[in-house]
Design an enzyme around this catalytic site. Structure first.
Site, short mmCIF file in Angstrom:
data_model
loop_
_atom_site.label_atom_id
_atom_site.label_comp_id
_atom_site.label_asym_id
_atom_site.label_seq_id
_atom_site.Cartn_x
_atom_site.Cartn_y
_atom_site.Cartn_z
N ARG A 57 -4.60 4.02 -2.92
CA ARG A 57 -5.30 3.17 -1.96
C ARG A 57 -4.38 2.46 -0.97
NH1 ARG A 57 -8.15 4.02 -5.96
NH2 ARG A 57 -6.12 3.96 -6.94
N THR A 58 -3.39 1.76 -1.50
CA THR A 58 -2.61 0.89 -0.63
C THR A 58 -1.81 1.72 0.37
OG1 THR A 58 -2.45 -0.54 -2.56
CG2 THR A 58 -1.09 -1.12 -0.67
N LYS A 86 20.91 7.36 -4.30
CA LYS A 86 22.37 7.58 -4.24
C LYS A 86 23.12 6.25 -4.29
CE LYS A 86 21.52 11.26 -0.92
NZ LYS A 86 21.85 11.71 0.44
N ARG A 107 6.17 -0.98 -1.22
CA ARG A 107 5.87 -1.25 -2.64
C ARG A 107 7.11 -0.93 -3.45
NH1 ARG A 107 0.60 0.76 -5.86
NH2 ARG A 107 -0.25 -0.96 -4.64
N HIS A 135 0.45 -8.98 -4.72
CA HIS A 135 -0.14 -7.89 -3.95
C HIS A 135 -1.04 -8.57 -2.90
CE1 HIS A 135 -1.64 -4.09 -2.80
NE2 HIS A 135 -1.95 -3.57 -3.97
#
Ligand code: CP
Length: 336
Positions: A57-58, A86, A107, A135
């Site tokens: 969704r996000t 890395k 995120r 959130h």
């Protein structure tokens, strides 16, 4: 509060006036989200969409919201496709990617990581979820949904009665939503969780300090009897040390149509930030609720587009220009 050029990192940065402004702009995005009109207001702008944890969704709704405003999206998903694998630091990554983008959504599994990234970024950064912490855009779309659902019943957010259920310790959506509700008056919250997964004490204190009535319980049926909103959440398996530990809590707060009919007031709205865990053993929010008109979970996901479009328009200062750059659409637009 002017959001132009601002990072959006925590729900704590908002006041009621700014929430009203975001929701007013979100309302104006409806014809664009429904493909009744299109706009090129962000033509040439680039969203860097960086998701270092799984998301449907996000990630996709940030991308679609930006596309619907006419902008382009570049994505990084997972550490393995990024030079962070890395050993590159968040600072260097932010310096580099903010040279390629006009705004970045991110995120990341660690609490505070998006804020650290934002400190090095030369463009606004929007938090798409930082570990178990926050959130904020989910909380905004949840509150926008609550406002719309209550509006149909002649009610307002002030005076809201809500039960938050499930993993309230690791569930970042309920942390942000609870903080957001401190901006409103006379809210009654029933926090239903196993004691090991209780809402963090600082958030409970914040709620009580602003005069809200807070009840903490492990018992579901009594908790859902006298509320406007039942807000269910998933056991956040990815934050546990093992699947076996998460399994201890699955199915503890199952909601299905029979339980809803027996215990809830008529028209109690059912919400969930999604994903709901639909595996047999999860017993979370059953599929037999899908025909219940008070199940608002897919209205939440649709509203996410409106709210995220509003945030982009406000952060990039084009909210008043969207219609000026609009045109009719020519393709089949379905039955949205
Ligand atoms: N609600 C939510 O954050 O869903 P995703 O994990 O699919 O983005």
């Amino acid at each position: 509060m002017n959001l132009t050029g601002s990072h959006i990192l925590s729900i704590s940065q908002f006041d009621r006036e700014s929430i009203d402004r975001i929701f007013d702009v979100a309302d104006t995005m409806a014809p664009y989200a429904a493909r009744k009109k299109a706009t090129r207001v962000l033509e040439g702008a680039i969203l860097g969409n960086m998701f270092f944890e799984p998301s449907t969704r996000t990630r996709v709704s940030f991308g679609c919201a930006f596309n619907l405003l006419g902008g382009s999206v570049r994505e990084t998903t997972g550490f393995e496709t990024s030079a962070i694998a890395k050993g590159e630091s968040l600072y260097d990554t932010a310096r580099v990617l903010s040279g390629y983008s006009d705004v970045i959504c991110m995120r990341h599994p660690q609490a505070g990581s998006v804020e650290e990234f934002a400190q090095a970024s030369r463009v606004p950064v929007i938090n798409g979820g930082d570990g178990p912490n926050e959130h904020p855009t989910q909380a905004l779309l949840d509150l926008y949904t609550i406002r719309r659902e209550l509006d149909g019943k002649g009610r307002q957010i002030d005076g809201l009665r809500i039960a938050m259920i499930g993993d309230l310790k690791f569930g970042r959506t309920v942390h942000s939503l609870a903080k957001l509700l401190t901006l409103y008056k006379n809210v009654t919250l029933v926090l239903v969780a196993p004691k090991e997964l209780a809402m963090p004490e600082p958030i409970v204190e914040m709620l009580r300090e602003c005069g809200h009535k807070v009840t903490i319980t492990e018992e579901l049926s009594e908790s859902i009897k006298s509320v406007d909103i039942v807000y269910s959440t998933r056991i956040q398996e990815e934050r546990f040390t093992s699947k076996d530990e998460a399994d201890l809590y699955r199915g503890r707060f199952r909601l299905n149509q029979a339980i809803y009919t027996q215990f809830c007031e008529p028209n109690t709205v059912i919400m969930h930030p999604l994903p709901r865990d639909s595996r047999m053993e999860a017993n979370e929010l059953d599929n037999d609720l899908n025909q219940n008109p008070n199940l608002a979970i897919f209205r939440q996901t649709d509203n996410g587009i409106l709210v995220r479009m509003a945030l982009f328009a406000l952060v990039l200062d084009v909210a008043n220009l969207v219609d000026q750059y609009s045109h009719d659409v020519r393709w089949f637009t379905g039955n949205r």
